[in-house]
Write a protein that holds these residues in place. Structure first.
Motif, PDB file in Angstrom:
ATOM      1  N   ALA A 297       0.847  -1.197   0.000  1.00 37.89           N
ATOM      2  CA  ALA A 297       0.000   0.000   0.000  1.00 37.89           C
ATOM      3  C   ALA A 297       0.880   1.243   0.000  1.00 37.89           C
ATOM      4  O   ALA A 297       1.742   1.397   0.870  1.00 37.89           O
ATOM      5  N   PRO A 298       0.702   2.162  -0.966  1.00 37.70           N
ATOM      6  CA  PRO A 298       1.438   3.422  -0.899  1.00 37.70           C
ATOM      7  C   PRO A 298       1.284   4.125   0.447  1.00 37.70           C
ATOM      8  O   PRO A 298       2.234   4.750   0.927  1.00 37.70           O
ATOM      9  N   LEU A 299       0.106   4.031   1.067  1.00 39.24           N
ATOM     10  CA  LEU A 299      -0.106   4.657   2.371  1.00 39.24           C
ATOM     11  C   LEU A 299       0.896   4.173   3.421  1.00 39.24           C
ATOM     12  O   LEU A 299       1.247   4.913   4.339  1.00 39.24           O
ATOM     13  N   TYR A 300       1.320   2.947   3.299  1.00 39.43           N
ATOM     14  CA  TYR A 300       2.258   2.356   4.258  1.00 39.43           C
ATOM     15  C   TYR A 300       3.616   3.050   4.209  1.00 39.43           C
ATOM     16  O   TYR A 300       4.380   3.017   5.171  1.00 39.43           O
ATOM     17  N   HIS A 301       3.899   3.692   3.063  1.00 41.51           N
ATOM     18  CA  HIS A 301       5.239   4.228   2.820  1.00 41.51           C
ATOM     19  C   HIS A 301       5.288   5.756   2.782  1.00 41.51           C
ATOM     20  O   HIS A 301       6.266   6.318   2.276  1.00 41.51           O
ATOM     21  N   ILE A 302       4.273   6.427   3.300  1.00 44.54           N
ATOM     22  CA  ILE A 302       4.299   7.890   3.250  1.00 44.54           C
ATOM     23  C   ILE A 302       5.512   8.420   4.012  1.00 44.54           C
ATOM     24  O   ILE A 302       5.889   7.892   5.056  1.00 44.54           O
ATOM     25  N   ARG A 303       6.099   9.471   3.475  1.00 44.47           N
ATOM     26  CA  ARG A 303       7.289  10.064   4.083  1.00 44.47           C
ATOM     27  C   ARG A 303       7.374  11.531   3.672  1.00 44.47           C
ATOM     28  O   ARG A 303       6.921  11.908   2.578  1.00 44.47           O
ATOM     29  N   PRO A 304       7.958  12.368   4.494  1.00 45.74           N
ATOM     30  CA  PRO A 304       7.971  13.801   4.213  1.00 45.74           C
ATOM     31  C   PRO A 304       8.914  14.213   3.098  1.00 45.74           C
ATOM     32  O   PRO A 304       8.757  15.282   2.507  1.00 45.74           O
ATOM     33  N   ASP A 305       9.908  13.361   2.790  1.00 50.59           N
ATOM     34  CA  ASP A 305      10.939  13.748   1.837  1.00 50.59           C
ATOM     35  C   ASP A 305      10.728  13.152   0.451  1.00 50.59           C
ATOM     36  O   ASP A 305      11.645  13.147  -0.381  1.00 50.59           O
ATOM     37  N   ALA A 306       9.532  12.661   0.160  1.00 44.86           N
ATOM     38  CA  ALA A 306       9.226  12.116  -1.163  1.00 44.86           C
ATOM     39  C   ALA A 306       9.172  13.240  -2.198  1.00 44.86           C
ATOM     40  O   ALA A 306       9.051  14.415  -1.845  1.00 44.86           O
ATOM     41  N   PRO A 307       9.273  12.913  -3.477  1.00 46.02           N
ATOM     42  CA  PRO A 307       9.146  13.938  -4.511  1.00 46.02           C
ATOM     43  C   PRO A 307       7.791  14.646  -4.421  1.00 46.02           C
ATOM     44  O   PRO A 307       6.856  14.141  -3.780  1.00 46.02           O
ATOM     45  N   PRO A 308       7.656  15.813  -5.048  1.00 48.72           N
ATOM     46  CA  PRO A 308       6.343  16.458  -5.118  1.00 48.72           C
ATOM     47  C   PRO A 308       5.286  15.491  -5.649  1.00 48.72           C
ATOM     48  O   PRO A 308       5.562  14.691  -6.549  1.00 48.72           O
ATOM     49  N   ILE A 309       4.086  15.549  -5.073  1.00 50.79           N
ATOM     50  CA  ILE A 309       3.016  14.622  -5.430  1.00 50.79           C
ATOM     51  C   ILE A 309       1.768  15.423  -5.797  1.00 50.79           C
ATOM     52  O   ILE A 309       1.285  16.241  -5.009  1.00 50.79           O
ATOM     53  N   VAL A 310       1.251  15.159  -6.986  1.00 53.07           N
ATOM     54  CA  VAL A 310       0.007  15.773  -7.459  1.00 53.07           C
ATOM     55  C   VAL A 310      -1.022  14.657  -7.568  1.00 53.07           C
ATOM     56  O   VAL A 310      -0.940  13.810  -8.456  1.00 53.07           O
ATOM     57  N   ILE A 311      -1.967  14.618  -6.645  1.00 51.53           N
ATOM     58  CA  ILE A 311      -2.972  13.556  -6.580  1.00 51.53           C
ATOM     59  C   ILE A 311      -4.225  14.031  -7.307  1.00 51.53           C
ATOM     60  O   ILE A 311      -4.749  15.108  -7.010  1.00 51.53           O
ATOM     61  N   ILE A 312      -4.702  13.244  -8.257  1.00 51.91           N
ATOM     62  CA  ILE A 312      -5.888  13.631  -9.018  1.00 51.91           C
ATOM     63  C   ILE A 312      -6.939  12.545  -8.885  1.00 51.91           C
ATOM     64  O   ILE A 312      -6.670  11.367  -9.144  1.00 51.91           O
ATOM     65  N   SER A 313      -8.142  12.950  -8.490  1.00 52.95           N
ATOM     66  CA  SER A 313      -9.262  12.018  -8.327  1.00 52.95           C
ATOM     67  C   SER A 313     -10.431  12.463  -9.190  1.00 52.95           C
ATOM     68  O   SER A 313     -10.598  13.656  -9.468  1.00 52.95           O
ATOM     69  N   ALA A 314     -11.257  11.514  -9.573  1.00 55.93           N
ATOM     70  CA  ALA A 314     -12.532  11.847 -10.202  1.00 55.93           C
ATOM     71  C   ALA A 314     -13.498  12.348  -9.130  1.00 55.93           C
ATOM     72  O   ALA A 314     -13.169  12.414  -7.939  1.00 55.93           O
ATOM     73  N   ASP A 315     -14.685  12.709  -9.544  1.00 51.35           N
ATOM     74  CA  ASP A 315     -15.748  13.146  -8.644  1.00 51.35           C
ATOM     75  C   ASP A 315     -15.971  12.082  -7.563  1.00 51.35           C
ATOM     76  O   ASP A 315     -16.084  10.893  -7.857  1.00 51.35           O
ATOM     77  N   ARG A 316     -16.039  12.497  -6.321  1.00 50.61           N
ATOM     78  CA  ARG A 316     -16.164  11.532  -5.215  1.00 50.61           C
ATOM     79  C   ARG A 316     -17.404  10.659  -5.332  1.00 50.61           C
ATOM     80  O   ARG A 316     -17.433   9.532  -4.823  1.00 50.61           O
ATOM     81  N   GLU A 317     -18.457  11.156  -5.991  1.00 52.36           N
ATOM     82  CA  GLU A 317     -19.685  10.369  -6.163  1.00 52.36           C
ATOM     83  C   GLU A 317     -19.609   9.449  -7.380  1.00 52.36           C
ATOM     84  O   GLU A 317     -20.487   8.614  -7.577  1.00 52.36           O
ATOM     85  N   GLU A 318     -18.563   9.620  -8.197  1.00 50.60           N
ATOM     86  CA  GLU A 318     -18.447   8.838  -9.428  1.00 50.60           C
ATOM     87  C   GLU A 318     -17.225   7.914  -9.412  1.00 50.60           C
ATOM     88  O   GLU A 318     -17.021   7.142 -10.340  1.00 50.60           O
TER      89      GLU A 318
END
Length: 267
Positions: A190-211
């Motif tokens: 799981a990517p969540l397991y590996h979160i860290r403050p010094d990772a490269p910049p991250i741009v997270i893009i999601s679709a509509d939460r209802e879709e």
């Protein structure tokens, strides 16, 4: 006179854009794995401008739930001054999830080592992908051991841009363990397991939460929040209202290009 000068400038700009040439090289092997399935799947395409130098690079991973799909160059990334590396990787259940992630790492490592031959800059490599491709983007960018195997520091990636990527343990793996898509799991896959403050910049893009698929927006929103809490300095979350999991990639490409420009212009 000013009007004529403006018209001439616009015409020259249009002519320069139309004259820009791009080439696509296909089915380049990137893995040294001798397994027959690896030899079949571990190939990539490179789309690049012939008349530009030191271009930003996008390594693009296709979606398909880690069980299907094939490499392609997104139309929205063409003619944009970018080098695009489109990657095929081994698929489950014929391969293990470790193979999928390792292939993604090998392809990014190949890009670092070879992209200068295709007018790309190894200092401007972005990794992106849709759905399963977003999952692979996060895994190799956050869990540094995957790229370290190939002598590459994951922090050299200029930016990670997952489109609707799973950040808990991928549902394809959970399904193989007899779990339902709605039953969450967070382990080393799981990517969540590996979160860290010094990772490269991250741009997270999601679709509509209802879709979205299986609450993917809320999943990635938690991912964003945890990255903020551990002190990551450059993480952004976008929600594309009105778009579903399948059709969100088209508008997401504009966000990718906007952030490439932002990150390449920053020191």
């Amino acid at each position: 006179m000013k009007r004529i000068t403006l018209i001439l400038a616009l015409l020259l700009t249009a002519m320069a854009a139309s004259a820009q040439q791009y080439l696509t090289l296909t089915d380049i092997p990137y893995s040294k794995d001798t397994d027959a399935y690896a030899q079949e799947r571990c190939k990539l395409d490179v789309y690049y401008p012939t008349d530009l130098k030191d271009c930003p690079v996008v390594v693009w991973f296709h979606g398909g739930g880690l069980t299907g799909g094939n490499k392609f160059i997104p139309e929205e990334l063409k003619n944009s001054g970018l080098v695009v590396v489109a990657v095929n990787y081994r698929l489950m259940p014929k391969a293990a999830i470790d193979n999928c992630i390792d292939d993604a790492a090998a392809a990014v490592a190949w890009t670092f080592g070879n992209i200068g031959l295709y007018n790309g800059s190894p200092e401007k490599i972005f990794v992106a992908g849709h759905s399963a491709g977003g999952y692979l983007t996060d895994m190799i960018g956050l869990d540094k051991h995957w790229l370290a195997k190939y002598g590459v520091d994951a922090d050299k990636i200029k930016g990670l841009v997952p489109y609707s990527g799973q950040v808990i343990t991928h549902f394809a793996l959970r399904e193989r363990r007899g779990m339902q898509p709605t039953q969450p799991l967070i382990d080393e896959y799981a990517p969540l397991y590996h979160i860290r403050p010094d990772a490269p910049p991250i741009v997270i893009i999601s679709a509509d939460r209802e879709e979205e698929l299986y609450g993917r927006y809320e999943e990635t929103a938690y991912f964003w929040r945890m990255l903020k809490l551990v002190g990551h300095k450059d993480v952004t979350l976008y929600e594309l209202d009105g778009y579903n999991h399948g059709d969100m990639a088209t508008p997401a490409h504009a966000i990718l290009k906007k952030n490439i420009k932002r990150l390449c212009s920053s020191r």
